[in-house]
Design a protein around this motif. Structure first.
Motif, mmCIF file in Angstrom:
data_model
loop_
_atom_site.group_PDB
_atom_site.id
_atom_site.type_symbol
_atom_site.label_atom_id
_atom_site.label_comp_id
_atom_site.label_asym_id
_atom_site.label_seq_id
_atom_site.Cartn_x
_atom_site.Cartn_y
_atom_site.Cartn_z
ATOM 1 N N ALA A 1 0.838 -1.203 0.000
ATOM 2 C CA ALA A 1 0.000 0.000 0.000
ATOM 3 C C ALA A 1 0.876 1.257 0.000
ATOM 4 N N MET B 1 -0.029 5.237 -0.836
ATOM 5 C CA MET B 1 -1.091 5.390 0.163
ATOM 6 C C MET B 1 -0.474 5.835 1.486
ATOM 7 N N LEU C 1 -4.801 5.996 5.419
ATOM 8 C CA LEU C 1 -5.566 5.366 4.336
ATOM 9 C C LEU C 1 -5.247 3.875 4.270
ATOM 10 N N ARG D 1 -8.204 1.243 4.513
ATOM 11 C CA ARG D 1 -8.621 0.524 3.308
ATOM 12 C C ARG D 1 -7.992 -0.859 3.168
ATOM 13 N N ILE D 2 -6.790 -1.043 3.701
ATOM 14 C CA ILE D 2 -6.078 -2.295 3.459
ATOM 15 C C ILE D 2 -5.960 -3.151 4.722
ATOM 16 N N PRO E 1 -9.761 -3.834 6.958
ATOM 17 C CA PRO E 1 -10.684 -4.796 6.350
ATOM 18 C C PRO E 1 -10.184 -6.238 6.442
ATOM 19 N N GLN E 2 -8.857 -6.426 6.363
ATOM 20 C CA GLN E 2 -8.322 -7.785 6.473
ATOM 21 C C GLN E 2 -8.296 -8.237 7.924
ATOM 22 N N PHE F 1 -3.792 -7.347 -2.562
ATOM 23 C CA PHE F 1 -4.734 -7.187 -1.459
ATOM 24 C C PHE F 1 -5.768 -8.304 -1.563
ATOM 25 N N HIS G 1 -8.487 -9.067 -0.111
ATOM 26 C CA HIS G 1 -9.920 -8.813 0.050
ATOM 27 C C HIS G 1 -10.495 -8.055 -1.133
ATOM 28 N N VAL H 1 -5.788 7.462 -4.179
ATOM 29 C CA VAL H 1 -4.597 8.301 -4.011
ATOM 30 C C VAL H 1 -4.527 9.390 -5.073
#
Lengths: 316, 254
Positions: free
Chosen positions: A192, A197, A201, A205-206, A209-210, B103, B105, B119
């Motif tokens: 990320a 990022m 953030l 976002r990363i 959620p996991q 990622f 998910h 971004v």
């Protein structure tokens, strides 16, 4: 060992004609029969016991007073879990921070609120006025005061209950959230970051959620626990389900029937609560191999044929 | 001559008391492909991670497209950049990891659109279109809605390349991109990288693929124990090296 030619007629003619006979599990059948017999006996004796007074149970099960208590129990559970989750996430992030002051503060918080009995904390908030009669906001070590409150009016029983439950929950939730965050591969954060990022953030976002996949099952547990733990706030008369039930049986002495009313309602609420948990687990399980998972009822039903001998299994 | 894309002068890095980089000098010109080779523990991955500030440089000067990595110079002082400024610089440098780091998910498509949307502020429709074009380019247009767990290692790595390209980087870093792959899947990923190089992308590649380095690389850099042992034309360094250390390494991997 000499190899002898088998007679031709012993060889399987057509595989379809063979019936595979599964192993009969006589032990499992006996154990199941004993367990069912025991259960029927217990339920039967409870149903016939006159001390249970089902008419009293029926009379109070849908009484207004009970619904008032239920309402308080429900909002107290929801609000305490919300406070716990938000504050807990904040504490978890602080504990993972490189800043030693934030780390120290958050560790101290968890130590204090996890290390003292919840009952003590509830009573403490309930009787906070005995410690500080007035609460004021001002500049420390001066006489400058901006606002001042009377502690008793600021902290009615319901608010004291919410504070006690919420702060206690935050201590436990923070450990769950921390474990969740730490379960996410650091490579995810690096990936990320390499995309430009920023840390906040990336977390939102990363990582979170996991982490949710690891956080949800124990938080579901915590919610169910919280629903039942709200019963403790009856010690400061917060008018939850248990407080109201106690009020009633303190007057009419129908202790057992009213405890049955309480048990039935708590059971019903907990059952309803497991539905959103399963839904959340599916939602945050996206992208994992075990995403589609069956409800407990379905698992029980599909497990049954395994117990029953079947004749449909054939070698083909 | 235009200023180099990556320029390192005496770059040092240590983890605790262990010195991993002992003064690296290296230049990568615009549009060139630079392959870093060497035994594990030689510091090649660490150096690569210094280029986009995933590791902090402890000494020396390291610049990307003329900008100091991780610092801003004003007069005689170096000011460390804030997180937001570091993030700003990283947008222009794509990175591909050994373990893909997709990622899990998000679907392949969402992996590619995440950074442009969040971004760079590209609108969702445009980002989606561009992502589909990039997935097409790496040969995975039909896998857009698959989650990473449903893709093979080679496919995941190609999605990861598409994800990095979506930010339109001026420099791409590859950290052993094929080391975690089954041998038969390596070719697809190398094909994509070859295609990128032919397109003129500036690339720094840490790799054990000697064949790829020889064929695609403009320079090969052989590192060992935190220093550059030998650098130059891969057709010389990787075929007829001057240094004994390089020769010994090549005889083991070939």
């Amino acid at each position: 060992m000499p190899v002898t030619e088998r007679p031709a007629e012993a060889a399987p003619a057509r595989p379809d004609d063979l019936v595979a006979v599964p192993v009969r599990h006589w032990g499992q059948w006996t154990a199941a029969a004993v367990a069912v017999l025991g259960l029927v006996g217990l339920v039967g004796s409870l149903a016939k016991n006159p001390n249970l007074k089902w008419d009293v149970v029926g009379h109070y099960l849908f009484a207004d007073l009970i619904f008032d208590g239920l309402f308080t129990t429900l909002w107290l559970t929801a609000a305490a879990m919300a406070v716990g989750l938000v504050l807990g996430t904040l504490v978890a992030v602080m504990r993972l921070s490189a800043n030693p002051v934030l780390y120290g503060l958050s560790t101290g918080f968890v130590w204090l609120f996890r290390g003292t009995p919840l009952l003590v904390q509830i009573l403490f908030w309930g009787y906070a006025a005995a410690l500080y009669k007035h609460l004021m906001i001002g500049i420390p070590f001066t006489t400058v005061t901006f606002v001042e409150f009377d502690t008793n009016s600021l902290l009615p029983a319901s608010v004291a209950a919410l504070l006690a439950l919420g702060l206690n929950e935050a201590a436990y939730a923070s450990e769950i959230v921390r474990a969740g965050i730490q379960s996410v591969d650091p490579g995810q954060t690096e990936a990320a970051h390499s995309l430009g990022m920023k840390p906040a953030l990336t977390m939102r976002r990363i990582v979170l959620p996991q982490a949710m996949r690891v956080i949800i099952p124990p938080m579901g547990n915590e919610t169910i626990n919280m629903l039942k733990t709200t019963a403790y706030v009856s010690v400061i008369a917060a008018h939850d389900l248990m407080s109201n039930i106690q009020d009633v049986y303190n007057q009419n002495y129908q202790i057992i029937p009213l405890l049955v009313v309480a048990a039935l309602w708590y059971l019903a609420l907990v059952t309803v609560l497991s539905v959103p948990q399963a839904w959340l687990e599916r939602r945050y399980g996206r992208g994992t191999a075990r995403a589609g998972h069956a409800s407990p009822l379905r698992r029980m039903l599909t497990g049954l044929p395994g117990l029953l001998p079947t004749t449909r299994e054939r070698k083909g | 001559m235009a200023r180099p894309m990556v320029h390192a002068e005496g770059v040092r890095k240590h983890f605790g008391r262990l010195e991993v980089l002992k003064g690296i000098d290296l230049t990568v010109e615009r549009g060139q492909v630079c392959c870093l080779l060497g035994p594990s523990g030689s510091g090649k991955s660490t150096f690569l991670r210094c280029i986009n500030h995933l590791e902090k440089v402890d000494g020396g000067r390291l610049t990307v497209d003329g900008d100091l990595v991780g610092y801003r110079q004003s007069g005689n002082r170096l000011h460390e950049l804030r997180e937001a400024e570091v993030a700003e610089r990283r947008r222009e440098i794509g990175m591909v990891f050994q373990r893909f780091n997709l990622f899990p998910h998000l679907t392949a498509l969402e992996n590619v659109t995440e950074a442009p949307v969040r971004v760079a502020g590209v609108n969702r429709t445009d980002a989606r279109q561009e992502a589909l074009r990039l997935l097409e380019r790496v040969g995975l247009a039909d896998r857009a809605d698959h989650y990473p767990a449903q893709l093979s290692g080679g496919q995941q790595q190609r999605v990861a390349i598409a994800r990095a390209l979506a930010m339109q980087p001026k420099l791409m870093l590859f950290d052993e991109p094929t080391s975690a792959l089954d041998p038969e899947l390596v070719g697809d990923v190398l094909d994509v990288m070859r295609d990128l190089a032919a397109d003129g992308m500036t690339m720094v590649v840490v790799t054990h693929e000697i064949g790829f380095a020889r064929e695609v690389g403009d320079t090969a850099v052989f590192m060992d124990e935190g220093v550059v042992v030998e650098a130059g034309d891969p057709r010389r360094v990787l075929v007829d090296p001057e240094q004994e250390r390089t020769r010994a390494f090549l005889s083991k991997v070939l």
